[in-house]
Design a protein around this motif. Structure first.
Motif, PDB file in Angstrom:
ATOM      1  N   GLU A   1      34.843  59.118  20.803  1.00  0.00           N
ATOM      2  CA  GLU A   1      33.942  59.446  21.926  1.00  0.00           C
ATOM      3  C   GLU A   1      34.203  58.514  23.108  1.00  0.00           C
ATOM      4  O   GLU A   1      34.226  58.936  24.257  1.00  0.00           O
ATOM      5  N   GLU A   2      34.392  57.242  22.803  1.00  0.00           N
ATOM      6  CA  GLU A   2      34.650  56.301  23.900  1.00  0.00           C
ATOM      7  C   GLU A   2      36.055  56.502  24.480  1.00  0.00           C
ATOM      8  O   GLU A   2      36.272  56.257  25.661  1.00  0.00           O
TER       9      GLU A   2
ATOM     10  N   ASN B   1      31.163  48.389  21.476  1.00  0.00           N
ATOM     11  CA  ASN B   1      29.928  48.805  22.127  1.00  0.00           C
ATOM     12  C   ASN B   1      28.775  47.890  21.742  1.00  0.00           C
ATOM     13  O   ASN B   1      27.864  47.650  22.540  1.00  0.00           O
ATOM     14  N   PHE B   2      28.837  47.359  20.530  1.00  0.00           N
ATOM     15  CA  PHE B   2      27.779  46.422  20.155  1.00  0.00           C
ATOM     16  C   PHE B   2      27.920  45.132  20.951  1.00  0.00           C
ATOM     17  O   PHE B   2      26.918  44.489  21.288  1.00  0.00           O
TER      18      PHE B   2
ATOM     19  N   ARG C   1      34.533  58.493  14.716  1.00  0.00           N
ATOM     20  CA  ARG C   1      34.034  59.435  15.727  1.00  0.00           C
ATOM     21  C   ARG C   1      33.554  58.692  16.971  1.00  0.00           C
ATOM     22  O   ARG C   1      33.738  59.151  18.098  1.00  0.00           O
ATOM     23  N   HIS C   2      32.956  57.545  16.748  1.00  0.00           N
ATOM     24  CA  HIS C   2      32.477  56.739  17.879  1.00  0.00           C
ATOM     25  C   HIS C   2      33.651  56.299  18.758  1.00  0.00           C
ATOM     26  O   HIS C   2      33.614  56.423  19.976  1.00  0.00           O
TER      27      HIS C   2
ATOM     28  N   GLN D   1      36.288  65.898  13.900  1.00  0.00           N
ATOM     29  CA  GLN D   1      36.669  67.257  14.276  1.00  0.00           C
ATOM     30  C   GLN D   1      37.593  67.261  15.503  1.00  0.00           C
ATOM     31  O   GLN D   1      37.559  66.344  16.319  1.00  0.00           O
TER      32      GLN D   1
ATOM     33  N   LEU E   1      35.028  55.154   8.840  1.00  0.00           N
ATOM     34  CA  LEU E   1      33.704  55.786   8.759  1.00  0.00           C
ATOM     35  C   LEU E   1      33.091  55.982  10.149  1.00  0.00           C
ATOM     36  O   LEU E   1      32.277  56.872  10.360  1.00  0.00           O
ATOM     37  N   GLU E   2      33.474  55.127  11.079  1.00  0.00           N
ATOM     38  CA  GLU E   2      32.873  55.183  12.419  1.00  0.00           C
ATOM     39  C   GLU E   2      33.864  55.656  13.480  1.00  0.00           C
ATOM     40  O   GLU E   2      33.668  55.435  14.677  1.00  0.00           O
TER      41      GLU E   2
ATOM     42  N   THR F   1      32.249  48.288  30.388  1.00  0.00           N
ATOM     43  CA  THR F   1      31.969  49.659  29.973  1.00  0.00           C
ATOM     44  C   THR F   1      33.294  50.422  29.917  1.00  0.00           C
ATOM     45  O   THR F   1      34.315  49.959  30.438  1.00  0.00           O
ATOM     46  N   THR F   2      33.277  51.596  29.313  1.00  0.00           N
ATOM     47  CA  THR F   2      34.548  52.321  29.126  1.00  0.00           C
ATOM     48  C   THR F   2      35.227  52.586  30.464  1.00  0.00           C
ATOM     49  O   THR F   2      36.443  52.404  30.588  1.00  0.00           O
ATOM     50  N   PHE F   3      34.445  52.993  31.451  1.00  0.00           N
ATOM     51  CA  PHE F   3      35.064  53.256  32.749  1.00  0.00           C
ATOM     52  C   PHE F   3      35.548  51.952  33.381  1.00  0.00           C
ATOM     53  O   PHE F   3      36.575  51.923  34.051  1.00  0.00           O
TER      54      PHE F   3
ATOM     55  N   VAL G   1      37.385  68.735  18.166  1.00  0.00           N
ATOM     56  CA  VAL G   1      36.674  68.757  19.455  1.00  0.00           C
ATOM     57  C   VAL G   1      36.615  67.361  20.090  1.00  0.00           C
ATOM     58  O   VAL G   1      36.489  67.215  21.297  1.00  0.00           O
ATOM     59  N   TYR G   2      36.759  66.301  19.262  1.00  0.00           N
ATOM     60  CA  TYR G   2      36.709  64.941  19.802  1.00  0.00           C
ATOM     61  C   TYR G   2      38.024  64.515  20.453  1.00  0.00           C
ATOM     62  O   TYR G   2      38.099  63.435  21.044  1.00  0.00           O
TER      63      TYR G   2
ATOM     64  N   THR H   1      32.600  51.061  17.653  1.00  0.00           N
ATOM     65  CA  THR H   1      31.319  50.518  17.220  1.00  0.00           C
ATOM     66  C   THR H   1      31.124  49.057  17.614  1.00  0.00           C
ATOM     67  O   THR H   1      30.119  48.696  18.199  1.00  0.00           O
TER      68      THR H   1
END
Lengths: 566, 428, 129
Positions: A129-130, A67-68, A125-126, A550, A122-123, A98-100, A552-553, A64
């Protein structure tokens, strides 16, 4: 797959006791093996420096607040951009790529594993994802517990086992790796605009002190037998005179673990200031390293700053506001309910600023005055002290007194009156650098158990080969060659596959996320605890069912399982 | 079958406490939802198959045909625009950015006509914010400025602010003061403790007046500022300064009004000023359920939250130039892919006219205004009903939406991945 | 008479976003809210049609009274009708002036167009499901 044979490698592998020998390394099925059959691909590296893949034990790359940092900084995005090329995606960004961008730049520097320094549960999942969009490194997430209400309740009730149970539930839910405390208690106080001024201050409404949180969490961590120790960002970051808080904190650490440290202090440069104001700030690196040298159960990382532009970002929300009031640039803050906070501001570390020069010297002093390199790991708390692309310069500064002397001429001339740096003759050697950039991290994070940080048979085949021939250059003199060599590997090998070559990424990559799962007895399952459930029912804004990350992440998750001693 | 803790994919509140009863592939009841949620879950008005405009008639086509023709149009275009994205989940948005990258296209999301100006302001001065639970548990003062939550975010007040008890606010309705600032009376202003009615276009001046008062320069304030009396300005400033935890929420009433990004900058700087006295935070009332997700995904891949132009190979960002309304107004793009939004309804007429002029392809479950302008429409599963994926709440909290049943439609991700595969193959 | 047009979200418009061919969506999006005194002034009653003109274009809408509106100001829900009169100029921000469009309003007997015929006038082809 017949495998891969790296021939004529000048290997330094501290965890295996190899201190610089020319040898061959055989790789098959992603692992280091004794030998490979004929027909294996051969890479002759002709005596170049070959190390286990680099491991960063504290960097801010995903999630979070990172990325901010990008979101609010188009000027930083413009400062580093590359077009799509071959398998490489577009990248943007200098201090917060950036992530890449992060992934490619780390990979071309030989890094194969990164620990994200701060993830709010709480965050989470973010962050995950990254992580999947950072394909060339295996990723781990420090999980923030500094202002966690359930933890503070347990601390107040002096219930270490309950604190451990909360950690176990949360790490499993958010797929976190280790316990992170950022300005413990301070982030909750910041929920009302306050902060903690010492380890014995009292957190409003919770009636606990930072010292109690830290002590409880160190014990809880060991009850859970987690791979890493408590990872601590001390109170009072960046405040003149804060070295006392840091010394008090170090004093809290018991020695509870035979395999590794019991407390990991991060970015200690920011916590080693003497003086009382910005006018008389001075280095207290000698006091800090004296404490570290006498306590083998404490490990730290440098948090080196380097001159130039960067972005500061931390869960330490109140600190960022203080910093904002000094810099008057832009300020972002993001408090996270029941858990933690965060803040971001851009900064410019200037050679013309005496304060910045003192900070720069302190980081180097910490590394040079710590006798055992396993106790002081190389970091910039990227991007807080500097973006990680500055690591090669830091390595060169540590290896060359001459380089330091040259820098001395460029910085504020008053600096030497406030720091001991220029009286230190020590120059680190290749072995010490190898410890401080991979082996030490693997040991401190507890990753050797999954084959990270060394190159003997059975290890993960993460290898970095640098265009440096240790016998042929004198790092003390040829420090520019050290910088160039560590900036760009000849080959970076990740899980047995060449992923980067000569500064170019050559495959798309597919990483793993490493997390910790501590098994607790049923009576310590917080998922069934009425008080714990009530916090979700009444105070969180996300339902307990929707909170866990989950599977899946984590498409290629690696779970480190432990049995809790509860 | 009743499914609990369902996530509502309508607005940026992303409420995750709905109970939805499903019978086969049909939603039969919704509990805990607002009017908008009920309409969303109970409504069943999907486009049945992909359609294509052929001259003056519409024909049904297969998914394969529709996707192949879409790929051909995008590959043939010199300056494609990929617009929308806020009504789908992050995994699909991610493919969208990679598609734009490989095509050298412009990709933009609905922030462009929503909170784009807020992003511009944040890029100037930053954003002191927090998650919604901080407000729920702590806030004793809540300010809604240029926002009408009763209509646009119907449960915002009951889940996070006015009516929502929290740990430190056991009786929120009594303990919490609500200030509404708007140019007109609304359902929201009717329940405010303090309603400050501002002249249209007067927000910037009123924000400046409040900043001056908070800074101790109140003596320069005239008797009235843009329709607001000096007394009321002082009263509001005083309520804010004496708050223990103040939460400022702003809507498109500030971003779309004259001043736009400068209004937001002023509001953020007011928050920063108040932070020197007490705890204060500020948050945009994001509209689409996953518009913030589109900003997040765009940012971690490209570095920018919206209006990203890949025509130069690198990611280029210049709102005002690379924003959709400007590109369409200049008649610059020669093909447009619309995903999960409705520019036909929400862009000025000149933009709609250009969308009709060029091949426009829409990927969306429903017939909407853009349908009439499109060349092809490909219906997909509805995220949060028969498709699942990641969404980011207005405060940045990521939540995974649920799939309530397996329907017959492919989801956005499936369609976009097929499209991406064809384009990647062609581009080599 | 000259008015200042404001546009924005309404719960009715929001309720029909997935049914934009539905007559109820048309009602939600093609209603102009006016102060009742202004309605008297231009001699229209609730449900009457008015032609709303700006520098950009014109559109026919139906009137509904709103006591909360200050005189001289009108409100239309965001959507295709409002967008017939809002200028695409963004002043370099990407964002049109959705909140302050000067318009003139006069009574008319012309019908309120359906959404699809409105789009047909933009060059589209109505799709009826």
């Amino acid at each position: 797959m017949p495998g891969l044979l790296i021939k004529n490698a000048f290997v330094i592998d501290p965890l295996s006791g190899v201190k610089g020998e020319v040898m061959d390394i055989a790789i098959r099925d992603g692992k280091i093996v004794e030998d490979v059959p004929s027909g294996a691909e051969i890479i002759d590296v002709r005596g170049c420096l070959t190390l286990p893949g680099g491991i960063d034990s504290h960097s801010h790359v995903c999630g979070t607040k990172v990325n901010f940092g990008r979101y609010m900084s188009p000027e930083d995005m413009r400062a580093g951009r590359t077009a799509r090329k071959g398998v490489m995606h577009v990248t943007s960004g200098y201090s917060v790529p950036t992530t890449f961008g992060n992934s490619y730049r780390y990979s071309t520097m030989g890094y194969t594993t990164i620990l994200e320094g701060a993830m709010a549960p709480l965050e989470a999942r973010h962050t995950h994802e990254e992580f999947t969009a950072t394909p060339h490194q295996d990723m781990l997430a420090n999980t923030l517990f500094d202002g966690n209400w359930s933890i503070m309740d347990a601390v107040r009730e002096k219930d270490v086992k309950r604190a451990a149970a909360v950690v176990a539930w949360t790490l499993a839910a958010v797929k976190g790796f280790a316990i992170k405390l950022t300005n413990p208690g301070g982030t909750e106080a910041w929920g009302w605009g306050g902060d903690m001024s010492s380890v014995h201050d009292t957190v409003p409404n919770f009636d606990v002190s930072p010292a109690e949180i830290i002590s409880t969490m160190i014990k809880a961590n060991e009850l859970l037998n987690l791979p890493h120790s408590v990872h601590l960002h001390c109170n009072n970051l960046g405040v003149p005179g804060n070295y006392r808080t840091t010394l008090n904190t170090i004093g809290l650490a018991p020695d509870l673990n035979k395999e590794r440290q019991s407390l990991y202090l991060t970015h200690v440069q920011f916590h080693s200031y003497g003086g009382t104001t910005w006018r008389d700030i001075c280095s207290k690196s000698e006091d800090i390293t004296m404490a570290i040298n006498s306590r083998p159960h404490v490990v730290m990382d440098m948090g080196q700053i380097m001159f130039g532009r960067t972005t500061t970002m931390t869960a330490d929300g109140p600190m960022e506001f203080k910093l904002y009031k000094l810099h008057h640039n832009k300020w972002s803050n993001h408090d996270v309910e029941l858990e933690t906070g965060s803040g971001i501001i851009p900064v410019y570390y200037s050679r013309k600023s005496l304060v910045n020069c003192v900070m720069w010297a302190i980081g180097l002093e910490l590394a040079l005055l710590t006798k055992n390199p396993w106790q002081c790991l190389l970091s910039t708390d990227s991007p807080n002290g500097a973006p990680f692309v500055k690591y090669p310069e830091i390595i060169a500064l540590l290896m060359s007194r001459k380089f330091r002397e040259n820098e001395r001429k460029m910085i504020d001339q008053r600096t030497e009156h406030f720091v001991p740096l220029f009286a230190i003759d020590r120059e680190l050697d290749w072995y010490e650098i190898a410890v401080m950039t991979r082996a030490g991290q693997a040991k401190a994070l507890g990753l050797t158990r999954i084959g990270k940080g060394y190159l003997s048979p059975g290890a993960e085949a993460d290898v970095a080969i640098y265009p440096i021939k240790p016998g042929e250059i004198d790092p003390s003199v040829d420090y520019q060659q050290v910088v160039a060599g560590f900036s760009r590997t000849l080959h970076t090998i990740k899980r047995g596959r060449v992923v980067a070559r000569d500064g170019e990424v050559v495959v798309e990559g597919a990483n793993s996320t490493i997390w910790s799962r501590a098994h607790v007895p049923p009576e310590y399952d917080m998922g069934k605890d009425p008080e714990f459930i009530k916090k979700f029912e009444q105070y969180y804004t996300v339902r307990m069912n929707n909170y866990p990350v989950q599977d899946v992440y984590l498409p290629r998750g690696i779970r480190i399982e432990t049995e809790a001693s509860l | 079958m009743k499914i609990e803790d369902v996530v509502c994919s309508f607005c940026g509140c992303l409420c995750d406490d709905l109970v939805v009863e499903v019978d086969g592939t049909r939603v039969v009841s919704v509990e805990n939802g607002c009017t908008l949620a009920n309409e969303k879950f109970l409504g069943d008005h999907r486009l049945k198959t992909p359609i294509r405009r052929s001259g003056n008639s519409w024909t049904k086509i297969s998914y394969e045909e529709a996707i192949a023709e879409t790929a051909a149009i995008l590959l043939d275009a010199d300056r494609p625009l990929l617009y929308g994205w806020s009504g789908t989940f992050g995994e699909a948005q991610s493919i969208g950015v990679h598609l734009a990258e490989i095509l050298g296209a412009v990709i933009d999301n609905t922030s462009t006509v929503c909170h784009g100006p807020s992003i511009l302001a944040i890029q100037e001065v930053g954003h002191p914010g927090c998650t919604l639970g901080q407000v729920k548990n702590r806030a004793d003062v809540v300010v809604y400025w240029g926002a009408n939550p009763v209509d646009a975010h119907p449960r915002h007040m009951s889940r996070y602010t006015t009516y929502c008890d929290g740990f430190f606010r056991k009786d929120a309705f009594k303990e919490r003061k609500v200030i509404v600032v708007d140019v007109r009376e609304t359902e929201s202003s009717n329940i405010a403790d303090e309603f400050m009615k501002v002249n249209p276009g007067g927000d910037y001046a009123v924000l400046s007046a409040l900043r001056a008062i908070v800074r101790g320069k109140g003596d320069i304030i005239p008797a009235r500022v843009e329709g607001v009396s000096r007394e009321q300005l002082f009263r509001v400033a005083d309520i804010c300064k004496s708050a223990k935890f103040g939460a400022f929420f702003f809507g498109v009433g500030l971003t779309m009004a004259p001043g736009k990004n400068k209004n937001i900058r002023n509001a953020i700087e007011l928050t920063e000023e108040l932070s020197r006295h007490t705890k204060f935070t500020i948050s945009p009332m994001r509209g689409h359920w996953n518009v913030y997700g589109s900003n997040e995904v765009f940012t971690w891949i490209s570095g920018y939250p919206y209006a990203v132009d890949f025509a130069r190979g690198i990611a280029f960002y210049n709102p005002g130039e690379t924003t959709s309304v400007d590109i369409l107004k200049r008649e610059e793009c020669d093909a447009c892919l619309v995903v999960a939004s409705d520019p036909g309804a929400h862009f000025p007429k000149a933009c709609a006219e250009h969308l009709a002029r060029i091949p426009t392809i829409q990927i969306d479950p429903h017939v909407n205004v853009t349908t009439h302008l499109a060349h092809i429409q490909i219906p997909v599963a509805v995220a949060g009903i028969d498709a699942e994926g990641t969404a980011y709440r207005m405060d940045g909290v990521p939540i995974r939406t649920r799939k309530l049943f397996q329907g017959s439609y492919p989801d956005d991700l499936v369609v976009l991945e097929k499209l991406y595969a064809i384009v990647k193959e062609a581009k080599g | 008479m000259r008015f200042l047009l404001n546009t924005g979200r309404t719960i009715k418009q929001g309720s029909f976003v997935e049914r934009k061919n539905n007559p109820s969506y048309q009602v939600a999006a093609a209603t102009i809210l006016m102060n009742p005194v202004d309605m008297l002034e231009i001699m229209v009653e609730e449900g009457n049609h008015v032609r709303v003109k700006s520098d950009t274009g014109e559109v026919v809408l139906q009137v509904s009274p709103d006591n909360g509106l200050t005189r001289g100001r009108v409100f239309v829900s965001l959507g295709p009708y409002a967008n017939h009169i809002v200028s695409p100029e963004t002043h370099g921000t990407g964002m049109p002036d959705f909140k302050v469009t000067p318009v003139s309003i006069e009574p008319t007997d012309d019908p309120v167009l359906t959404v699809s015929s409105l789009m047909e006038r933009c060059g589209g082809l109505p799709y009826e499901d």
